[in-house]
Motif scaffolding. Structure first.
Motif, PDB file in Angstrom:
ATOM      1  N   PRO A 153      -3.502  10.887   0.538  1.00  0.00           N
ATOM      2  CA  PRO A 153      -3.195   9.683   0.894  1.00  0.00           C
ATOM      3  C   PRO A 153      -2.971   9.600   2.671  1.00  0.00           C
ATOM      4  O   PRO A 153      -3.043   8.212   2.870  1.00  0.00           O
ATOM      5  CB  PRO A 153      -1.907   9.171   0.232  1.00  0.00           C
ATOM      6  CG  PRO A 153      -1.446  10.716   0.017  1.00  0.00           C
ATOM      7  CD  PRO A 153      -2.591  11.596  -0.102  1.00  0.00           C
ATOM      8  N   PHE A 178      -5.160   7.309   4.967  1.00  0.00           N
ATOM      9  CA  PHE A 178      -5.029   5.739   4.600  1.00  0.00           C
ATOM     10  C   PHE A 178      -3.665   5.149   4.946  1.00  0.00           C
ATOM     11  O   PHE A 178      -3.613   4.110   5.730  1.00  0.00           O
ATOM     12  CB  PHE A 178      -5.135   5.666   3.008  1.00  0.00           C
ATOM     13  CG  PHE A 178      -6.488   6.084   2.658  1.00  0.00           C
ATOM     14  CD1 PHE A 178      -7.667   5.623   2.564  1.00  0.00           C
ATOM     15  CD2 PHE A 178      -6.367   7.289   1.854  1.00  0.00           C
ATOM     16  CE1 PHE A 178      -8.822   6.129   1.947  1.00  0.00           C
ATOM     17  CE2 PHE A 178      -7.550   7.910   1.279  1.00  0.00           C
ATOM     18  CZ  PHE A 178      -8.645   7.163   1.427  1.00  0.00           C
ATOM     19  N   ARG A 179      -2.710   6.011   4.942  1.00  0.00           N
ATOM     20  CA  ARG A 179      -1.335   5.462   5.556  1.00  0.00           C
ATOM     21  C   ARG A 179      -1.502   5.296   7.094  1.00  0.00           C
ATOM     22  O   ARG A 179      -0.826   4.208   7.499  1.00  0.00           O
ATOM     23  CB  ARG A 179      -0.024   6.588   5.070  1.00  0.00           C
ATOM     24  CG  ARG A 179       0.233   6.354   3.517  1.00  0.00           C
ATOM     25  CD  ARG A 179       1.610   6.961   3.490  1.00  0.00           C
ATOM     26  NE  ARG A 179       1.829   6.951   2.148  1.00  0.00           N
ATOM     27  CZ  ARG A 179       2.178   8.046   1.429  1.00  0.00           C
ATOM     28  NH1 ARG A 179       1.835   9.337   1.812  1.00  0.00           N
ATOM     29  NH2 ARG A 179       2.515   7.950   0.030  1.00  0.00           N
ATOM     30  N   THR A 182      -7.682   7.132  -5.074  1.00  0.00           N
ATOM     31  CA  THR A 182      -6.879   6.683  -4.057  1.00  0.00           C
ATOM     32  C   THR A 182      -5.554   6.018  -4.259  1.00  0.00           C
ATOM     33  O   THR A 182      -4.756   6.140  -3.447  1.00  0.00           O
ATOM     34  CB  THR A 182      -7.665   5.366  -3.018  1.00  0.00           C
ATOM     35  OG1 THR A 182      -8.121   4.402  -4.221  1.00  0.00           O
ATOM     36  CG2 THR A 182      -8.944   5.951  -2.568  1.00  0.00           C
ATOM     37  N   GLY A 200       0.639  -1.280   0.062  1.00  0.00           N
ATOM     38  CA  GLY A 200      -0.044  -0.035   0.056  1.00  0.00           C
ATOM     39  C   GLY A 200       0.949   1.300   0.161  1.00  0.00           C
ATOM     40  O   GLY A 200       1.749   1.421   0.817  1.00  0.00           O
ATOM     41  N   PHE A 201       0.506   2.377  -0.793  1.00  0.00           N
ATOM     42  CA  PHE A 201       1.359   3.575  -1.023  1.00  0.00           C
ATOM     43  C   PHE A 201       2.720   3.381  -1.002  1.00  0.00           C
ATOM     44  O   PHE A 201       3.324   4.236  -0.772  1.00  0.00           O
ATOM     45  CB  PHE A 201       0.819   4.383   0.149  1.00  0.00           C
ATOM     46  CG  PHE A 201      -0.744   4.615   0.231  1.00  0.00           C
ATOM     47  CD1 PHE A 201      -1.438   5.292  -0.565  1.00  0.00           C
ATOM     48  CD2 PHE A 201      -1.462   3.464   0.975  1.00  0.00           C
ATOM     49  CE1 PHE A 201      -2.997   5.548  -0.533  1.00  0.00           C
ATOM     50  CE2 PHE A 201      -2.933   3.696   0.949  1.00  0.00           C
ATOM     51  CZ  PHE A 201      -3.686   4.671   0.448  1.00  0.00           C
ATOM     52  N   GLU A 233     -11.724  -2.209  -6.730  1.00  0.00           N
ATOM     53  CA  GLU A 233     -10.870  -1.260  -6.874  1.00  0.00           C
ATOM     54  C   GLU A 233     -10.035  -1.929  -7.924  1.00  0.00           C
ATOM     55  O   GLU A 233      -9.707  -2.798  -8.117  1.00  0.00           O
ATOM     56  CB  GLU A 233     -10.128  -0.876  -5.680  1.00  0.00           C
ATOM     57  CG  GLU A 233      -9.832  -2.336  -4.623  1.00  0.00           C
ATOM     58  CD  GLU A 233      -8.768  -3.149  -5.257  1.00  0.00           C
ATOM     59  OE1 GLU A 233      -7.704  -2.314  -5.472  1.00  0.00           O
ATOM     60  OE2 GLU A 233      -8.813  -4.370  -5.512  1.00  0.00           O
ATOM     61  N   LEU A 236      -7.842  -0.900   6.573  1.00  0.00           N
ATOM     62  CA  LEU A 236      -8.345   0.324   6.303  1.00  0.00           C
ATOM     63  C   LEU A 236      -9.623   0.271   6.774  1.00  0.00           C
ATOM     64  O   LEU A 236     -10.437   1.516   6.790  1.00  0.00           O
ATOM     65  CB  LEU A 236      -8.383   0.634   4.869  1.00  0.00           C
ATOM     66  CG  LEU A 236      -7.126   0.942   4.064  1.00  0.00           C
ATOM     67  CD1 LEU A 236      -7.289   0.991   2.522  1.00  0.00           C
ATOM     68  CD2 LEU A 236      -6.595   2.203   4.551  1.00  0.00           C
ATOM     69  N   HIS A 290      -4.116   3.384  -4.283  1.00  0.00           N
ATOM     70  CA  HIS A 290      -3.662   3.013  -3.265  1.00  0.00           C
ATOM     71  C   HIS A 290      -2.672   1.937  -3.360  1.00  0.00           C
ATOM     72  O   HIS A 290      -1.886   1.497  -2.471  1.00  0.00           O
ATOM     73  CB  HIS A 290      -4.738   2.463  -2.273  1.00  0.00           C
ATOM     74  CG  HIS A 290      -5.775   1.564  -3.185  1.00  0.00           C
ATOM     75  ND1 HIS A 290      -6.568   2.137  -3.828  1.00  0.00           N
ATOM     76  CD2 HIS A 290      -5.535   0.191  -3.477  1.00  0.00           C
ATOM     77  CE1 HIS A 290      -7.423   1.101  -4.350  1.00  0.00           C
ATOM     78  NE2 HIS A 290      -6.576  -0.115  -4.069  1.00  0.00           N
TER      79      HIS A 290
END
Ligand code: X2X
Length: 340
Positions: free
Chosen positions: A304, A307-308, A239, A116-117, A218, A193, A241
Motif C-alpha cells: 500500500p 498509493f498512500r 489494492t 483511502g487506506f 475497482e 493516484l 484501497h
C-alpha cells in the motif's frame, strides 16, 4: 357485449392452474398485506445481499402474519443507483441499499468509511460502523430524509481489475482509464493516484469494460465474481484501497406510517440478516482469489505504501478531512488511528 367478454375471461381464468402452482404470487394473498414495501438494489440475485434480504423479507411476512410484504427488485431493475436514491427519497420505492459512496452524493459525510487506506481490517470496520461513526452517518442521513437500519451490510474492501496491466504500485495507475461509482470521493481518490477515472452506474460496468470504454474497474472480489467481470478483465490487483458497505435506507414517511410492532419486526429481520450477510461475504472473500485465478485472472498483491504516498502528495487526506468535518474525521480516527 360486456357480459360476453366477462364470460370469456372467466372461462380463460378457469382453464389456468392455480397461481400458486406456477410459483406466481396468489393474487388474493398479495392483496391482503396491509403494508407493501418495494425494495430496489443494484446487485445480481446471487450476491449474499439479495440472498439474505430475501430471507429477511420472508421473516417479515411470517412474523407479521402476512400484514407486511416486501417486494424485492434486484439487479438495477428499477434503474441505476442515482435513480433509486431519488426514488427512495420521493417515496417511489420504500427501501434501497446504496453503497455509502453513492449516499455521499446526497449526504457528503456518508463516504467517510471509504477514505483511502483508512481501515486496516474488519474488526476496525465493524467497530466503527456499528459504533459511533455509523451512528454519526445515520443521523446525517436522517436529516436528509432517509431512515436506515442500524446494521450496515458488507460490500467489501475494493480491489482493482484491469485488461491493460497489473497494478503493482501507484506508478501503474498513471493514465489508467478506470470506472468508479458515481461518487466524488472515488473520482478524487483515483485522480490523486494519477489515474483517469470515469463515474458510471454499476449497470454499465460489464459492457463498458467489454467495449473498452474503460480498461479497469475497482470492486470487492465477490462483485467481480457475481457480475462475471472476470470474463472481460485480465488482471486483478489486491489494492485493498477502501472499505465499502451498503446502508439499508428507507423512505422516512413510509417508515413513520408503519405501526411500532411492524417497525420492530422489520428492523429485527434486516439487522439479523445483515450479520449473516457479513459472514457470507467473509467466506466468499476467503475463497475468491483461488476461484478468480481458476477463471483466468492474474492476481498480484501490491504493497500500500506508494498509493498512500501519492494520496498524501495530492493532499487527498487534508482535503477530505475538510469536507467531512472535524467531528466525523476524529470519530474515524478513533477506530483507525491517526490518518493525516
Ligand atoms: O457500483 C459499484 O461498484 C458497487 C456495486 O460496488 C456499488 O454499489 C458501489
Amino acid at each position: 357485449m360486456i357480459n360476453t367478454r366477462r364470460r370469456t375471461l372467466l372461462r380463460a381464468a378457469a382453464a389456468l392452474p392455480a397461481a400458486g402452482a406456477l410459483g406466481l404470487p396468489a393474487i388474493g394473498r398479495a392483496a391482503s398485506a396491509e403494508y407493501v414495501f418495494k425494495y430496489g438494489n443494484n446487485l445480481p440475485l446471487t450476491h449474499p445481499l439479495n440472498v439474505r434480504a430475501k430471507e429477511a423479507a420472508d421473516q417479515v411476512k411470517e412474523a407479521s402474519k402476512g400484514r407486511m410484504e416486501i417486494r424485492i427488485f434486484p439487479n438495477n431493475q428499477l434503474g441505476g443507483d442515482t435513480d433509486m436514491l431519488a426514488q427512495v427519497r420521493s417515496g417511489g420505492i420504500e427501501m434501497f441499499t446504496p453503497s455509502a459512496l453513492v449516499v455521499s452524493t446526497l449526504v457528503p459525510a456518508a463516504a467517510i468509511n471509504a477514505t483511502g487506506f483508512a481501515f486496516a481490517d474488519y474488526s476496525q470496520v465493524w467497530g466503527a460502523m456499528d459504533g459511533k461513526l455509523g451512528a454519526f452517518v445515520r443521523a446525517s442521513m436522517q436529516k436528509a430524509g432517509l431512515e436506515s437500519f442500524e446494521k450496515m451490510w458488507d460490500n467489501g474492501f475494493r480491489e482493482t481489475t484491469s485488461s491493460a496491466r497489473p497494478i503493482a504500485s501507484a506508478a501503474d495507475m498513471r493514465g489508467l482509464k478506470i470506472r468508479v461509482p458515481v461518487s466524488p470521493l472515488s473520482v478524487d481518490m483515483f485522480k490523486g493516484l494519477g489515474a483517469a477515472p470515469t463515474s458510471l452506474q454499476f449497470s454499465e460496468v460489464y459492457s463498458s469494460l467489454q467495449t473498452r470504454i474503460v480498461d479497469a474497474q475497482e470492486n470487492p472480489l465477490p462483485i467481480v465474481q457475481v457480475a462475471k467481470l472476470y470474463e472481460v478483465q485480465k488482471y486483478c490487483s489486491l489494492t485493498n484501497h477502501m472499505w465499502d458497505g451498503y446502508w439499508f435506507v428507507l423512505n422516512a414517511r413510509a417508515w413513520a406510517r408503519l405501526p411500532k410492532d411492524l417497525q420492530g419486526i422489520l428492523a429485527d429481520a434486516f439487522n439479523q440478516a445483515a450479520i449473516r450477510q457479513r459472514d457470507d461475504v467473509r467466506k466468499l472473500n476467503d475463497a475468491a482469489v483461488a476461484d478468480l485465478q481458476s477463471k483466468g485472472l492474474a492476481i498480484n498483491r501490491p504493497a500500500p505504501d506508494s498509493f498512500r504516498e501519492a494520496l498524501r502528495q495530492a493532499n487527498f487526506y487534508g482535503q477530505w478531512k475538510g469536507k467531512f468535518g472535524n467531528e466525523a474525521w476524529s470519530l474515524l480516527e478513533t477506530y483507525t488511528g491517526k490518518l493525516a
